[in-house]
Design a protein around this motif. Structure first.
Motif, PDB file in Angstrom:
ATOM      1  N   THR A  38     -18.682  21.904  -2.359  1.00 12.69           N
ATOM      2  CA  THR A  38     -17.702  21.167  -1.963  1.00 12.69           C
ATOM      3  C   THR A  38     -17.952  19.527  -1.480  1.00 12.69           C
ATOM      4  N   GLY A  39     -17.706  18.599  -1.939  1.00 16.48           N
ATOM      5  CA  GLY A  39     -18.188  17.377  -1.529  1.00 16.48           C
ATOM      6  C   GLY A  39     -17.034  16.255  -1.449  1.00 16.48           C
ATOM      7  N   TRP A  40     -17.340  15.131  -0.724  1.00 17.30           N
ATOM      8  CA  TRP A  40     -16.649  13.940  -0.687  1.00 17.30           C
ATOM      9  C   TRP A  40     -17.285  12.768  -1.291  1.00 17.30           C
ATOM     10  N   PHE A  41     -16.532  11.921  -2.052  1.00 19.02           N
ATOM     11  CA  PHE A  41     -16.879  10.866  -2.702  1.00 19.02           C
ATOM     12  C   PHE A  41     -15.907   9.896  -2.470  1.00 19.02           C
ATOM     13  N   ARG A  42     -16.357   8.834  -2.614  1.00 18.17           N
ATOM     14  CA  ARG A  42     -15.433   7.483  -2.660  1.00 18.17           C
ATOM     15  C   ARG A  42     -15.595   6.490  -3.826  1.00 18.17           C
TER      16      ARG A  42
ATOM     17  N   ALA B 163     -17.145  25.637  -8.844  1.00 17.89           N
ATOM     18  CA  ALA B 163     -17.471  26.959  -8.718  1.00 17.89           C
ATOM     19  C   ALA B 163     -18.898  27.093  -9.054  1.00 17.89           C
ATOM     20  N   TYR B 164     -19.607  26.132  -9.740  1.00 16.18           N
ATOM     21  CA  TYR B 164     -20.897  26.394 -10.229  1.00 16.18           C
ATOM     22  C   TYR B 164     -21.818  25.194  -9.920  1.00 16.18           C
ATOM     23  N   TYR B 165     -21.473  24.165  -9.352  1.00 19.53           N
ATOM     24  CA  TYR B 165     -22.235  22.986  -8.905  1.00 19.53           C
ATOM     25  C   TYR B 165     -22.285  22.745  -7.522  1.00 19.53           C
TER      26      TYR B 165
END
Length: 122
Positions: free
Chosen positions: A33-37, A99-101
């Protein structure tokens, strides 16, 4: 997995906001999970993510020391605490899951929230 990001808004420079990303459809405690902008006219930029262990965290250079990613697995929610906000933090913020990265490349994430706007006035 459906993701919903919220918590954006208008804040003065130096202020703080906390973004939330709620997941439904599947428990995503084991997902990357991550955040991008993304600011207008610019590419999507990596902000923060969890590592494969789920406890290690990584940040983009421009937010390191100011932003903190965290999670509450019981609530199936990931957070982004943003402090000492600057005008250049203005962007639409997206949460993403895979699910994989577990890396920092946006193109490798399968699931995306709808984005929440953060505007920092100087």
């Amino acid at each position: 997995v459906q993701l919903q990001a919220f918590g954006g808004g208008l804040v003065q420079a130096g202020g703080s906001l906390r973004l939330s990303c709620a997941a439904s459809g599947r428990t995503f405690g084991t997902y990357g999970t991550g955040w991008f902008r993304q600011a207008p006219g610019q590419e999507r930029e990596f902000v923060a993510r969890f590592g494969r262990s789920g406890s290690s965290t990584y940040y983009g250079d421009s937010v390191k020391g100011r932003f903190t990613i965290s999670r509450d697995n019981a609530k199936n929610t990931v957070y982004l605490q943003m402090n000492s906000l600057k005008a250049e933090d203005t962007a639409t913020y997206y949460c993403a899951a895979s699910a994989y990265y577990f890396g920092r490349e946006a193109r490798n994430y399968e699931y995306w929230g709808q984005g929440t706007q953060v505007t920092v006035s100087s």
